[in-house]
Design an enzyme around this catalytic site. Structure first.
Site, short mmCIF file in Angstrom:
data_model
loop_
_atom_site.label_atom_id
_atom_site.label_comp_id
_atom_site.label_asym_id
_atom_site.label_seq_id
_atom_site.Cartn_x
_atom_site.Cartn_y
_atom_site.Cartn_z
N SER A 115 -45.88 5.71 20.05
CA SER A 115 -44.84 5.19 20.68
C SER A 115 -43.81 6.09 21.23
O SER A 115 -43.85 7.25 20.60
CB SER A 115 -44.06 4.00 19.98
OG SER A 115 -42.78 3.95 20.25
N SER A 116 -43.18 6.06 22.34
CA SER A 116 -42.31 7.10 22.83
C SER A 116 -41.19 7.32 21.82
O SER A 116 -40.50 8.33 21.80
CB SER A 116 -41.68 6.72 24.34
OG SER A 116 -41.10 5.52 23.95
N CYS A 117 -41.06 6.36 20.72
CA CYS A 117 -39.90 6.74 19.84
C CYS A 117 -40.01 7.83 18.78
O CYS A 117 -39.64 8.19 17.96
CB CYS A 117 -39.40 5.44 19.04
SG CYS A 117 -40.81 4.90 17.84
N TYR A 144 -40.21 3.61 11.67
CA TYR A 144 -41.62 3.32 12.31
C TYR A 144 -42.14 4.55 13.17
O TYR A 144 -43.29 4.69 12.95
CB TYR A 144 -40.92 2.28 13.55
CG TYR A 144 -42.25 1.76 14.61
CD1 TYR A 144 -42.99 1.07 14.28
CD2 TYR A 144 -42.00 2.72 15.94
CE1 TYR A 144 -44.20 0.72 15.19
CE2 TYR A 144 -42.79 2.02 16.97
CZ TYR A 144 -43.91 1.29 16.35
OH TYR A 144 -44.77 0.87 17.38
N LYS A 148 -45.65 6.53 12.76
CA LYS A 148 -46.40 6.69 14.02
C LYS A 148 -46.88 8.09 14.08
O LYS A 148 -47.87 8.51 14.44
CB LYS A 148 -45.78 6.08 15.05
CG LYS A 148 -45.81 4.46 15.29
CD LYS A 148 -47.18 4.08 15.63
CE LYS A 148 -47.32 2.60 15.46
NZ LYS A 148 -48.70 2.26 15.69
N PRO A 171 -47.40 5.10 24.31
CA PRO A 171 -46.91 4.46 25.65
C PRO A 171 -45.19 4.29 25.27
O PRO A 171 -44.89 4.30 24.28
CB PRO A 171 -47.53 3.15 25.46
CG PRO A 171 -47.83 3.02 24.20
CD PRO A 171 -48.06 4.25 23.54
N HIS A 187 -38.22 -7.18 21.71
CA HIS A 187 -37.53 -6.04 22.48
C HIS A 187 -36.55 -6.43 23.51
O HIS A 187 -36.35 -7.76 23.49
CB HIS A 187 -38.45 -5.20 23.10
CG HIS A 187 -39.38 -4.45 21.83
ND1 HIS A 187 -40.50 -4.96 21.44
CD2 HIS A 187 -39.14 -3.18 21.44
CE1 HIS A 187 -41.10 -4.00 20.57
NE2 HIS A 187 -40.17 -2.93 20.37
N LYS A 195 -32.58 -15.19 26.87
CA LYS A 195 -31.14 -15.67 27.14
C LYS A 195 -30.81 -16.14 28.60
O LYS A 195 -30.01 -17.08 28.79
CB LYS A 195 -30.38 -14.36 26.74
CG LYS A 195 -30.25 -14.08 25.54
CD LYS A 195 -29.50 -12.62 25.28
CE LYS A 195 -29.78 -12.21 23.55
NZ LYS A 195 -28.91 -10.99 23.53
O1 GFB Z 1 -35.86 -3.02 23.43
P1 GFB Z 1 -35.10 -2.69 22.33
O2 GFB Z 1 -34.97 -3.47 21.15
O3 GFB Z 1 -35.86 -1.32 21.72
O4 GFB Z 1 -33.60 -2.48 22.82
P2 GFB Z 1 -35.38 0.40 21.65
C1 GFB Z 1 -33.47 -1.44 24.08
C2 GFB Z 1 -32.03 -1.28 24.35
O5 GFB Z 1 -31.62 -2.75 24.95
C3 GFB Z 1 -31.04 -1.18 23.25
C4 GFB Z 1 -30.30 -3.36 24.35
O6 GFB Z 1 -29.93 -0.31 23.89
C5 GFB Z 1 -30.57 -2.75 23.03
O7 GFB Z 1 -29.31 -2.31 22.32
N1 GFB Z 1 -30.27 -4.60 24.34
C6 GFB Z 1 -29.23 -5.45 24.99
C7 GFB Z 1 -31.18 -5.59 23.42
N2 GFB Z 1 -29.54 -6.59 24.59
C8 GFB Z 1 -30.56 -6.91 23.75
C9 GFB Z 1 -31.16 -7.79 23.12
O8 GFB Z 1 -30.82 -9.07 23.28
N3 GFB Z 1 -32.11 -7.67 22.30
C10 GFB Z 1 -32.71 -6.41 21.93
N4 GFB Z 1 -33.83 -5.99 21.20
N5 GFB Z 1 -32.03 -5.11 22.68
C11 GFB Z 1 -37.33 0.02 20.02
C12 GFB Z 1 -37.50 0.73 18.74
O9 GFB Z 1 -36.13 0.62 20.26
O10 GFB Z 1 -38.39 0.53 21.15
C13 GFB Z 1 -39.08 0.43 18.36
O11 GFB Z 1 -36.84 0.09 17.72
C14 GFB Z 1 -40.12 0.60 19.53
O12 GFB Z 1 -39.21 1.50 17.19
C15 GFB Z 1 -39.51 0.14 20.82
O13 GFB Z 1 -40.17 1.98 19.54
C16 GFB Z 1 -40.68 0.81 21.90
O14 GFB Z 1 -36.04 0.89 22.83
O15 GFB Z 1 -33.99 0.54 21.38
#
Ligand code: GFB
Length: 324
Positions: A115-117, A144, A148, A171, A187, A195
């Site tokens: 993952s890109s993280c 995580y 990875k 990815p 995500h 929503k």
């Molecule tokens: O997609 P996401 O949960 O993953 O959040 P990350 C991306 C951004 O969207 C963050 C914002 O800045 C969140 O705060 N966001 C806004 C929201 N509203 C929402 C919401 O309702 N739900 C969610 N989930 N986010 C993940 C990693 O990070 O990326 C994993 O935690 C993994 O390890 C994945 O690598 C690809 O991009 O921040």
């Protein structure tokens, strides 16, 4: 200099997609249908990938020749941040068990999914593969990411010591049909589709967006990701990791506007700044994958439209499946 390696055709091979019910695994199964291979799927009730004995028994019985390791404990920013033990333990176990059993049963080729993280929180943008292990990780997903990174190193170590043809791809944030639409696990893309859809139905004046909305993310449509994975499985064989992404990113505010447009919701966005933003930006450099001959082709708008349609047909409480 990285060698391209000999072509590895999947035709007539026994190919195990570990994690076939997940977002990536189900896309791989769809994509592999064109390759003339036999697709193996491990039954969930008898094969817990965190258990070495169960993985080894399954692989000894089924003798896969190629393995896509798409099984993982995954989730969005909230799930990562609140369940660190599951994210590190489950992923370390799944990878270790599948990699070791693959060596034991003589798997010809295996692909690990990262993952890109895995890259440092403040890596140069776009992030080249060489940025791995050059700085501190983003705290919301370091558990995580560490798992990875261990997976990448596991594959590289087995290649060096045992000569196993194990490769790893990284990815960017993935989305598409088959995603997890549970608001506390998901995500950002599925969360905002849910929503916006609910707000449109209830005529709510606003939807809640976590964080500031200012951070940027790069979103790869899962069928493009599966296409890239199948391409690299057949055409790439080396130790170096390979980034996969569409080559452009977007701020969360612009993403949410686009999602609202696709859903047909015209209300406001309400930002909840008590929620974390996560990494400020994580756009990967895709020039290596391009030099190997692969590029993504689905636009973000088109990918979101297809994902929304799938959500309405399969998951939404007022969707077709619920009505049928
Ligand atoms: O997609 P996401 O949960 O993953 O959040 P990350 C991306 C951004 O969207 C963050 C914002 O800045 C969140 O705060 N966001 C806004 C929201 N509203 C929402 C919401 O309702 N739900 C969610 N989930 N986010 C993940 C990693 O990070 O990326 C994993 O935690 C993994 O390890 C994945 O690598 C690809 O991009 O921040």
């Amino acid at each position: 200099m990285v060698s391209k390696g000999p072509s590895y055709a999947l035709r007539n091979k026994r190919v195990w997609v570990a994690g076939d019910r997940g977002l990536v695994g189900s896309a791989l199964v769809r994509r592999l249908q064109n390759e003339g291979c036999e697709i193996l799927k491990a039954p969930r009730d008898s094969v817990d990938l965190r258990r070495p004995d169960q993985v080894e028994r399954w692989m000894t019985d089924t003798k896969p020749q190629a393995v896509f390791l798409a099984a993982a404990r995954v989730g969005g920013i909230y799930a990562n941040d609140t369940r660190p033990a599951e994210f590190i333990y489950d992923n370390l176990m799944i990878q270790s068990n599948v990699v070791e059993a693959s060596r034991r049963v003589g798997v010809e080729k295996l692909m690990l999914l990262g993952s890109s993280c895995i890259y440092p929180r403040l890596a140069p943008q776009p992030i080249p593969e060489s940025a791995l292990l050059t700085g501190p990780l983003e705290p919301t997903n370091e558990w995580y990411a560490v798992a990875k990174i261990a997976g990448i190193k596991l594959g590289q170590a087995y290649r060096r010591q045992y000569g196993c043809d194990f490769i790893s791809v990284m990815p960017t944030n993935l989305y598409g049909p088959g995603d997890n639409f549970d608001l506390l696990q998901s995500h950002v893309v599925p969360a905002l589709l849910v929503k916006a859809h609910a707000a449109k139905r209830s005529r709510a004046p606003a939807i809640e967006v976590w964080g500031t909305g200012k951070v940027r993310r790069e979103f790869l449509y899962v069928d493009d990701a599966a296409d890239g994975m199948v391409y690299l499985m057949q055409n790439y064989s080396d130790e170096a990791i390979v980034n996969l992404g569409p080559g452009s990113d977007v701020s969360i505010v612009d993403l949410v506007s686009l999602i609202c447009n696709v859903v047909g919701y015209q209300g406001e966005m309400k930002f909840d700044s008590s929620r974390p933003d996560g990494a400020p930006r994580k756009m990967v450099d895709t020039s290596f994958a391009e030099s190997l001959g692969w590029k993504a082709h689905t636009s973000l708008r088109n990918g979101l439209e297809q994902t929304y349609r799938w959500y309405v047909d399969n998951v939404a409480p007022d969707g077709k499946r619920a009505v049928a």
